[in-house]
Design a protein around this motif. Structure first.
Motif, PDB file in Angstrom:
ATOM      1  N   TRP A 101       0.805  -1.215   0.000  1.00  0.00           N
ATOM      2  CA  TRP A 101       0.000   0.000   0.000  1.00  0.00           C
ATOM      3  C   TRP A 101       0.838   1.265   0.000  1.00  0.00           C
ATOM      4  O   TRP A 101       0.395   2.312  -0.481  1.00  0.00           O
ATOM      5  CB  TRP A 101      -1.008  -0.022   1.148  1.00  0.00           C
ATOM      6  N   VAL A 102       2.055   1.196   0.505  1.00  0.00           N
ATOM      7  CA  VAL A 102       2.978   2.322   0.316  1.00  0.00           C
ATOM      8  C   VAL A 102       3.301   2.445  -1.180  1.00  0.00           C
ATOM      9  O   VAL A 102       3.318   3.544  -1.737  1.00  0.00           O
ATOM     10  CB  VAL A 102       4.270   2.125   1.135  1.00  0.00           C
ATOM     11  N   LEU A 103       3.536   1.304  -1.824  1.00  0.00           N
ATOM     12  CA  LEU A 103       3.807   1.275  -3.269  1.00  0.00           C
ATOM     13  C   LEU A 103       2.631   1.839  -4.067  1.00  0.00           C
ATOM     14  O   LEU A 103       2.810   2.728  -4.914  1.00  0.00           O
ATOM     15  CB  LEU A 103       4.089  -0.165  -3.705  1.00  0.00           C
ATOM     16  N   TYR A 104       1.412   1.352  -3.819  1.00  0.00           N
ATOM     17  CA  TYR A 104       0.236   1.806  -4.564  1.00  0.00           C
ATOM     18  C   TYR A 104      -0.011   3.307  -4.351  1.00  0.00           C
ATOM     19  O   TYR A 104      -0.367   4.023  -5.286  1.00  0.00           O
ATOM     20  CB  TYR A 104      -1.007   1.032  -4.129  1.00  0.00           C
ATOM     21  N   SER A 105       0.166   3.758  -3.109  1.00  0.00           N
ATOM     22  CA  SER A 105      -0.052   5.176  -2.810  1.00  0.00           C
ATOM     23  C   SER A 105       0.936   6.044  -3.572  1.00  0.00           C
ATOM     24  O   SER A 105       0.564   7.070  -4.152  1.00  0.00           O
ATOM     25  CB  SER A 105       0.089   5.424  -1.302  1.00  0.00           C
ATOM     26  N   TRP A 106       2.190   5.638  -3.575  1.00  0.00           N
ATOM     27  CA  TRP A 106       3.213   6.404  -4.281  1.00  0.00           C
ATOM     28  C   TRP A 106       2.924   6.462  -5.776  1.00  0.00           C
ATOM     29  O   TRP A 106       3.041   7.522  -6.397  1.00  0.00           O
ATOM     30  CB  TRP A 106       4.588   5.790  -4.040  1.00  0.00           C
ATOM     31  N   GLN A 107       2.520   5.348  -6.350  1.00  0.00           N
ATOM     32  CA  GLN A 107       2.259   5.326  -7.788  1.00  0.00           C
ATOM     33  C   GLN A 107       1.055   6.188  -8.145  1.00  0.00           C
ATOM     34  O   GLN A 107       1.049   6.846  -9.186  1.00  0.00           O
ATOM     35  CB  GLN A 107       2.052   3.879  -8.264  1.00  0.00           C
ATOM     36  N   GLY A 130      -7.346   7.299  -7.572  1.00  0.00           N
ATOM     37  CA  GLY A 130      -7.800   5.931  -7.374  1.00  0.00           C
ATOM     38  C   GLY A 130      -6.602   5.020  -7.211  1.00  0.00           C
ATOM     39  O   GLY A 130      -5.503   5.470  -6.886  1.00  0.00           O
ATOM     40  N   VAL A 131      -6.805   3.738  -7.440  1.00  0.00           N
ATOM     41  CA  VAL A 131      -5.740   2.745  -7.321  1.00  0.00           C
ATOM     42  C   VAL A 131      -5.310   2.319  -8.715  1.00  0.00           C
ATOM     43  O   VAL A 131      -6.127   1.800  -9.488  1.00  0.00           O
ATOM     44  CB  VAL A 131      -6.211   1.511  -6.516  1.00  0.00           C
ATOM     45  N   THR A 132      -4.047   2.549  -9.037  1.00  0.00           N
ATOM     46  CA  THR A 132      -3.535   2.119 -10.328  1.00  0.00           C
ATOM     47  C   THR A 132      -3.000   0.696 -10.224  1.00  0.00           C
ATOM     48  O   THR A 132      -2.364   0.338  -9.232  1.00  0.00           O
ATOM     49  CB  THR A 132      -2.436   3.073 -10.837  1.00  0.00           C
ATOM     50  N   PHE A 133      -3.270  -0.119 -11.230  1.00  0.00           N
ATOM     51  CA  PHE A 133      -2.898  -1.527 -11.210  1.00  0.00           C
ATOM     52  C   PHE A 133      -1.560  -1.743 -11.911  1.00  0.00           C
ATOM     53  O   PHE A 133      -0.992  -0.834 -12.498  1.00  0.00           O
ATOM     54  CB  PHE A 133      -3.986  -2.373 -11.879  1.00  0.00           C
ATOM     55  N   THR A 134      -1.082  -2.972 -11.858  1.00  0.00           N
ATOM     56  CA  THR A 134       0.227  -3.279 -12.447  1.00  0.00           C
ATOM     57  C   THR A 134       0.164  -3.468 -13.955  1.00  0.00           C
ATOM     58  O   THR A 134       1.200  -3.558 -14.608  1.00  0.00           O
ATOM     59  CB  THR A 134       0.784  -4.579 -11.833  1.00  0.00           C
ATOM     60  N   ASN A 135      -1.044  -3.545 -14.509  1.00  0.00           N
ATOM     61  CA  ASN A 135      -1.155  -3.673 -15.968  1.00  0.00           C
ATOM     62  C   ASN A 135      -1.748  -2.378 -16.524  1.00  0.00           C
ATOM     63  O   ASN A 135      -1.280  -1.299 -16.178  1.00  0.00           O
ATOM     64  CB  ASN A 135      -1.977  -4.906 -16.353  1.00  0.00           C
ATOM     65  N   ASP A 136      -2.746  -2.427 -17.357  1.00  0.00           N
ATOM     66  CA  ASP A 136      -3.292  -1.219 -17.977  1.00  0.00           C
ATOM     67  C   ASP A 136      -4.665  -0.855 -17.415  1.00  0.00           C
ATOM     68  O   ASP A 136      -5.467  -0.215 -18.082  1.00  0.00           O
ATOM     69  CB  ASP A 136      -3.380  -1.399 -19.500  1.00  0.00           C
ATOM     70  N   ALA A 137      -4.937  -1.259 -16.180  1.00  0.00           N
ATOM     71  CA  ALA A 137      -6.252  -1.023 -15.575  1.00  0.00           C
ATOM     72  C   ALA A 137      -6.113  -0.213 -14.293  1.00  0.00           C
ATOM     73  O   ALA A 137      -5.016  -0.042 -13.758  1.00  0.00           O
ATOM     74  CB  ALA A 137      -6.934  -2.367 -15.289  1.00  0.00           C
ATOM     75  N   ALA A 159      -9.743   2.400  -1.329  1.00  0.00           N
ATOM     76  CA  ALA A 159      -9.236   3.426  -2.240  1.00  0.00           C
ATOM     77  C   ALA A 159      -9.453   4.819  -1.660  1.00  0.00           C
ATOM     78  O   ALA A 159      -8.600   5.703  -1.780  1.00  0.00           O
ATOM     79  CB  ALA A 159      -9.907   3.309  -3.604  1.00  0.00           C
ATOM     80  N   ALA A 160     -10.603   5.020  -1.027  1.00  0.00           N
ATOM     81  CA  ALA A 160     -10.893   6.311  -0.407  1.00  0.00           C
ATOM     82  C   ALA A 160      -9.934   6.579   0.752  1.00  0.00           C
ATOM     83  O   ALA A 160      -9.436   7.699   0.921  1.00  0.00           O
ATOM     84  CB  ALA A 160     -12.341   6.346   0.072  1.00  0.00           C
ATOM     85  N   THR A 161      -9.679   5.554   1.561  1.00  0.00           N
ATOM     86  CA  THR A 161      -8.739   5.697   2.680  1.00  0.00           C
ATOM     87  C   THR A 161      -7.336   6.021   2.177  1.00  0.00           C
ATOM     88  O   THR A 161      -6.655   6.898   2.711  1.00  0.00           O
ATOM     89  CB  THR A 161      -8.706   4.407   3.519  1.00  0.00           C
ATOM     90  N   MET A 162      -6.894   5.302   1.156  1.00  0.00           N
ATOM     91  CA  MET A 162      -5.561   5.525   0.590  1.00  0.00           C
ATOM     92  C   MET A 162      -5.417   6.959   0.071  1.00  0.00           C
ATOM     93  O   MET A 162      -4.415   7.626   0.331  1.00  0.00           O
ATOM     94  CB  MET A 162      -5.289   4.533  -0.544  1.00  0.00           C
ATOM     95  N   SER A 163      -6.418   7.429  -0.660  1.00  0.00           N
ATOM     96  CA  SER A 163      -6.351   8.778  -1.230  1.00  0.00           C
ATOM     97  C   SER A 163      -6.309   9.841  -0.145  1.00  0.00           C
ATOM     98  O   SER A 163      -5.523  10.789  -0.216  1.00  0.00           O
ATOM     99  CB  SER A 163      -7.553   9.020  -2.145  1.00  0.00           C
ATOM    100  N   HIS A 164      -7.153   9.675   0.880  1.00  0.00           N
ATOM    101  CA  HIS A 164      -7.259  10.686   1.934  1.00  0.00           C
ATOM    102  C   HIS A 164      -6.059  10.674   2.867  1.00  0.00           C
ATOM    103  O   HIS A 164      -5.515  11.739   3.203  1.00  0.00           O
ATOM    104  CB  HIS A 164      -8.551  10.469   2.731  1.00  0.00           C
ATOM    105  N   LEU A 183       2.748   5.539   8.491  1.00  0.00           N
ATOM    106  CA  LEU A 183       2.839   4.125   8.862  1.00  0.00           C
ATOM    107  C   LEU A 183       1.548   3.668   9.546  1.00  0.00           C
ATOM    108  O   LEU A 183       1.129   2.521   9.383  1.00  0.00           O
ATOM    109  CB  LEU A 183       4.038   3.894   9.790  1.00  0.00           C
ATOM    110  N   THR A 184       0.936   4.554  10.318  1.00  0.00           N
ATOM    111  CA  THR A 184      -0.346   4.221  10.954  1.00  0.00           C
ATOM    112  C   THR A 184      -1.446   4.057   9.905  1.00  0.00           C
ATOM    113  O   THR A 184      -2.277   3.143   9.981  1.00  0.00           O
ATOM    114  CB  THR A 184      -0.737   5.333  11.949  1.00  0.00           C
ATOM    115  N   SER A 185      -1.429   4.945   8.915  1.00  0.00           N
ATOM    116  CA  SER A 185      -2.423   4.847   7.837  1.00  0.00           C
ATOM    117  C   SER A 185      -2.256   3.552   7.057  1.00  0.00           C
ATOM    118  O   SER A 185      -3.246   2.925   6.646  1.00  0.00           O
ATOM    119  CB  SER A 185      -2.280   6.049   6.892  1.00  0.00           C
ATOM    120  N   VAL A 186      -1.026   3.137   6.863  1.00  0.00           N
ATOM    121  CA  VAL A 186      -0.758   1.894   6.136  1.00  0.00           C
ATOM    122  C   VAL A 186      -1.319   0.695   6.889  1.00  0.00           C
ATOM    123  O   VAL A 186      -1.843  -0.240   6.278  1.00  0.00           O
ATOM    124  CB  VAL A 186       0.766   1.736   5.905  1.00  0.00           C
TER     125      VAL A 186
END
Length: 418
Positions: free
Chosen positions: A250-256, A264-271, A295-300, A375-378
């Motif tokens: 989730w650190v990876l997804y948030s950074w990307q 939103g959440v970007t995937f490892t392919n084209d979605a 996704a909402a939690t990650m964005s906020h 780290l708490t959010s993660v």
């Protein structure tokens, strides 16, 4: 046929001494294909440093030649590629409009991330901006090491995968035990190129499994790149892998999402999975069950914070490692000592980087505190994902039984340290 023409024809029929490609000729003092020639040239011109995630004994084959760039570069040198010939080629001058000769500028590598100078912003993807490497900020050696490690792992992929959907559909496998997956991660997914900035379509149920599997392989490569991981006993290794898979992911997804300007959440392919309720209405119910709240939690709690402080890639690299090396009561006493010592090294390095970046000690402390609070959010995101995987697996709604269920549910039991 002229002797010179015959010699060129014979050269073109040779095999590359680096990867075995049958279309090779003389380059930089040896016989190599155009792919390995270009790889060696870029490595020398840009003074790249590579590190092997294994023991510097990776086999370099044409179809997997990009899997380990360190061993590929070493092979180039071993078979006789001459760095001096590359430097000489770079010094070739081309006449300018006044007839004077100037050095030809090296073309940027396709798909590479440009480095920002001063405090400029680097634009990646649609309407996105983020701070990349900032040369004006002194990088502690530990920060530099972690920065290079995460870039190397993310860049590790096999070549010649054009149809990502078809490749992933045939290569993702979750009907495998964790023990077997750790031994041979390629059984879970091939190392297809990670395309975080490609949001060509809304994700479907198969994409959910696809991105989980490819993230598993990325996480395996990242975790095993650390010598400290190999120093843990086998039981602790398995526990740490399960405990930190979701937080690190989730650190990876948030950074990307932050880096590519994706809401939103970007995937490892084209979605991707959007935060927009209107777009969510077109998604399959299991996708919404899995991602809507998370996704909402990650964005906020993650992406918006990264935007507010203009997080740099160095800070991301260190935060990724700190997330990984955190003690846990389910790890053995000796294992926790190692995790705590390693985590403290990375935390001190992050503190030093923040101090170098800010103009005052107070600002540096505030920045460090903001980064560490993520780290708490993660952990919140991790609990949400664990619950989602178990729910969907129990009702068999998204084909997540097997390996995902083992990773996300096993550590919920009252496991005690050895």
């Amino acid at each position: 046929m002229a002797p010179q023409s015959k010699m060129r024809e014979n050269d073109s029929n040779r095999r590359c001494l680096v990867c075995g490609d049958d279309k090779a000729s003389k380059h930089y003092g040896t016989v190599a294909c155009n792919g390995c020639k270009g790889f060696f040239r870029r490595s020398v011109w840009e003074k790249r440093t590579y590190m092997c995630v294994g023991n510097d004994t990776c086999e370099v084959m044409q179809q997997f030649r990009n899997r380990c760039r360190a061993c590929r570069f070493n092979k180039c040198v071993q078979v006789g590629m001459d760095a001096r010939a590359v430097q000489s080629e770079r010094e070739i001058r081309s006449p300018d409009k006044n007839g004077k000769k100037t050095k030809a500028a090296a073309k940027p590598r396709k798909g590479s991330i440009p480095v920002a100078s001063s405090s400029s912003l680097v634009s990646i993807g649609p309407s996105s901006s983020f701070h990349s490497s900032t040369p004006e900020v002194e990088r502690p050696p530990v920060v530099k090491k972690l920065f290079e490690l995460q870039r190397r792992v993310e860049g590790a992929c096999c070549e010649n995968f054009e149809d990502l959907i078809a490749c992933f559909g045939s290569m993702c496998n979750i009907q495998i035990t964790l023990e077997s997956a750790l031994e041979t991660p390629e059984k879970v997914a091939m190392r297809t190129k990670l395309t975080w900035n490609d949001t060509s379509r809304l994700a479907n149920l198969n994409d959910l499994k696809v991105t989980w599997c490819r993230t598993f392989v990325w996480y395996h490569d990242y975790l095993t790149a650390f010598d400290e991981f190999e120093r843990l006993n086998l039981t602790d290794r398995h526990k740490l892998f399960k405990l930190r898979f979701a937080p690190v992911s989730w650190v990876l997804y948030s950074w990307q999402a932050y880096k590519n300007g994706i809401d939103g959440v970007t995937f490892t392919n084209d979605a991707w999975y959007p935060n927009d309720p209107e777009k969510q209405s077109f998604m399959p119910k299991p996708c919404n069950d899995y991602y809507m709240k998370i996704a909402a939690t990650m964005s906020h709690e993650m992406v918006h914070v990264m935007k507010r402080i203009e997080m740099t890639e160095e800070e991301y690299s260190v935060l990724l490692a700190i997330t990984l090396f955190r003690p846990d009561y389910r790890i053995s006493r000796d294992g926790n000592k190692l995790l705590e010592a390693t985590g403290n090294i990375y935390s001190r390095a992050l503190a030093e980087y923040c101090k170098n970046r800010e103009h005052s000690e107070l600002k540096a402390m505030e920045r460090l505190g903001t980064l560490m609070l993520m780290l708490t959010s993660v952990e919140t995101l991790t609990r949400q994902e664990d619950d989602n995987v178990q729910y969907l697996a129990i009702f068999n709604m998204a084909d997540l039984v097997g390996l995902p269920y083992e990773v996300h549910s096993a550590m919920r039991r009252n496991d005690s340290p050895d």
